[in-house]
Scaffold this active site. Structure first.
Site, short mmCIF file in Angstrom:
data_model
loop_
_atom_site.label_atom_id
_atom_site.label_comp_id
_atom_site.label_asym_id
_atom_site.label_seq_id
_atom_site.Cartn_x
_atom_site.Cartn_y
_atom_site.Cartn_z
CD GLU A 134 -5.56 -6.03 10.20
OE1 GLU A 134 -5.05 -7.15 10.51
OE2 GLU A 134 -5.37 -5.30 9.52
CD GLU A 178 -3.37 -1.58 10.53
OE1 GLU A 178 -2.74 -2.42 9.62
OE2 GLU A 178 -3.51 -1.76 11.43
C1 FCB Z 1 -2.00 -5.56 9.90
C2 FCB Z 1 -1.80 -5.24 11.29
C3 FCB Z 1 -0.70 -4.34 11.34
C4 FCB Z 1 0.55 -4.60 10.62
C5 FCB Z 1 0.27 -4.62 9.04
C6 FCB Z 1 1.31 -4.91 8.30
O1 FCB Z 1 -2.45 -6.70 9.61
O2 FCB Z 1 -3.13 -4.67 11.76
O3 FCB Z 1 -0.24 -4.14 12.83
O4 FCB Z 1 1.28 -5.65 11.36
O5 FCB Z 1 -0.61 -5.73 9.30
#
Ligand code: FCB
Length: 475
Positions: free
Chosen positions: A175, A381
């Site tokens: 990110e 994620e």
């Molecule tokens: C993302 C992050 C991860 C976590 C999630 C909830 O933006 O990459 O580390 O904090 O959010």
């Protein structure tokens, strides 16, 4: 990606035989042991120890003590049946000052972790940078400073030389939007700086660091290595078809998504992005000859991190509506050149983060990415925080999380049906952990962690996910 299409629902809920069912974590959020074996401070150590930056003054000093408990954690992953695990390497554990030789004890931790994973039949996916820049590099200028990109590539080479015989899949950055725009724009993430020009410079140098690291990884790794990047591409939806709302969506797409996908996959920064931000930064000085060729080195997989859709409108069209940007309270915008765009909830079905639950943003994003870039995809994620309640017997029953994961896995199945080559899903997160500026109050884990005893207890979502993995399909 501007999203508008309805979901393509189908009854077919099986996943490809080699689909990776994983979970994800990040070093600073779980490891603790922040001064052990030569590790020095990262920007998140400094930031979390600065009063007022993290809710409750929480820090990652101990986190969930994974550094000492990794064998127990991997055994638990094995019992749950995970086929893959995405974790990040702590740069300040491997190369404490951000330059010079690697610390073998730091590398040993990851060698041992990966060996343990492999012994349990779990495929490791290593992320090189999940936000823990060595503090010394920040003191020298941080990501707005060009040299940081070169330091990152050097660190990538050290990591690849040490772990390349064991780790087949690597992602460079996690990110970078958050690193650049929350770290240097709104300041709600480390290092907490608030200068829009620095945020844009950071974005370019993160891109450059990615490209240079891809080159370094290719040189150090076997030809079979799979290289990726994990982007939190916003699933953007205009609030209406009013031209001003479409313009708001265009601006956010430019500085939220195309600022990364443009140089990485097309070898260019789009003219509209350059125009929107020309009053903030001098792009012709920032981007050197050869940078775009470096940044656009081919990679093998695109990692998407998805939590919720991003609904936007012009400020004028939002006058009478509640606004939500979901990126913490800061008077400073994380959107250079698009500061007056208004953000809205897609619906009022919210997680404990206040993030709307809408899996259609995931299927839409995956199909759009497949169409536009044609790369194999990983959902690196996806997950949700809820107000978990621990029962008298210590168990945590979390039906909302099961519903969340089921909806998003189903959205992935939709995207696969629609032709997207999605190779895996990494639930955020394996276990409760340090949720950045929110501290330990927001629990994303499928495994509960008691922060007094550090005892891990799988929640009912973990048991449910484990059954999905064993079946290879939703019910
Ligand atoms: C993302 C992050 C991860 C976590 C999630 C909830 O933006 O990459 O580390 O904090 O959010």
């Amino acid at each position: 990606m501007t999203m508008a299409s309805p979901p393509n629902r189908s009854a077919h809920r099986a996943f490809p035989a080699d689909f990776a069912f994983g979970a994800a974590t990040a070093a600073y959020q779980i490891e603790g042991a922040v001064t052990e074996h030569g590790r020095t401070a990262s920007i998140w150590d400094t930031f979390s120890h600065t009063p007022g930056k993290v809710v409750g003054g929480d820090t990652g000093d101990i986190a969930v003590d994974h550094y000492h408990r990794f064998r127990e954690d991997v055994r638990m992953m094995g019992e749950l049946g995970l086929t893959s695990y995405r974790f990040s390497l702590a740069w300040p554990r491997i190369q404490p000052t951000g330059c010079g030789p690697a610390v073998e004890r730091g590398l040993d931790f990851y060698r041992d972790l990966v060996d343990e994973l492999l012994a349990h039949g779990i495929t490791p996916v290593a992320t090189l940078y999940h936000w823990d820049l060595p503090q010394e590099l920040e003191s020298a200028g941080g990501w707005p400073h060009r040299d940081t990109a070169y330091r990152f590539a050097e660190y990538a080479a050290l990591a690849a030389e040490a772990l390349g015989d064991r780790v087949g899949t690597w992602t460079t950055l996690n990110e970078p939007w958050c690193s650049a725009f929350l770290g240097y724009g709104s300041g709600v993430h480390a290092p907490g700086r608030t200068d829009p020009a620095d945020a844009l410079k950071a974005a370019h140098h993160l891109n450059l660091g990615h490209g240079l690291a891809v080159g370094a990884l290719r040189a150090a790794l076997p030809a079979s290595a799979q290289l990726a990047v994990s982007l939190n591409l916003h699933a953007i939806r205009p609030l209406s078809q009013h031209p001003d709302d479409l313009e708001a969506a265009r601006r956010i797409e430019a500085v939220g998504n195309r600022i990364f996908t443009g140089p990485m996959f097309k070898g260019r920064y789009d003219d509209d992005l350059l125009g929107d931000t020309a009053h903030i930064v001098k792009w012709d000085e920032l981007v050197h000859d050869g940078d775009l060729a470096e940044i656009s080195r081919p990679i093998d997989l695109l990692g998407l991190n998805y939590y919720n859709p991003t609904v936007v409108s012009s400020a004028e069209n939002a006058k009478d509506l509640p606004r939500h940007d979901g990126h913490g309270d800061s008077p400073h915008s994380p959107w250079p050149g698009a500061e007056d765009v208004a953000f809205h909830h897609a619906n009022e079905d919210l997680t404990a983060m206040g993030w709307p639950i809408d899996p259609t943003g995931l299927s839409d994003s995956l199909t759009a990415l497949h169409r536009e870039f044609g790369l194999p995809l990983l959902v690196t994620e996806n997950g949700a925080a809820f107000e978990d309640v621990v029962g008298a017997d210590g168990s945590v029953h979390d039906p909302e999380r099961i519903r969340y994961i089921e909806g998003h896995l189903s959205a992935i199945a939709d995207a696969i049906d629609a032709g997207a080559d999605v190779r895996g899903y990494y639930l955020w997160s394996l276990m409760d952990n340090f949720e950045w500026a929110y501290g330990y109050g927001k629990r994303f884990g499928m495994v509960h962690v008691d922060y007094d005893t550090l005892v891990r207890t799988p929640k009912s979502s973990a048991c449910w996910y484990s059954q999905v993995i064993r079946r290879g399909r939703l019910a």
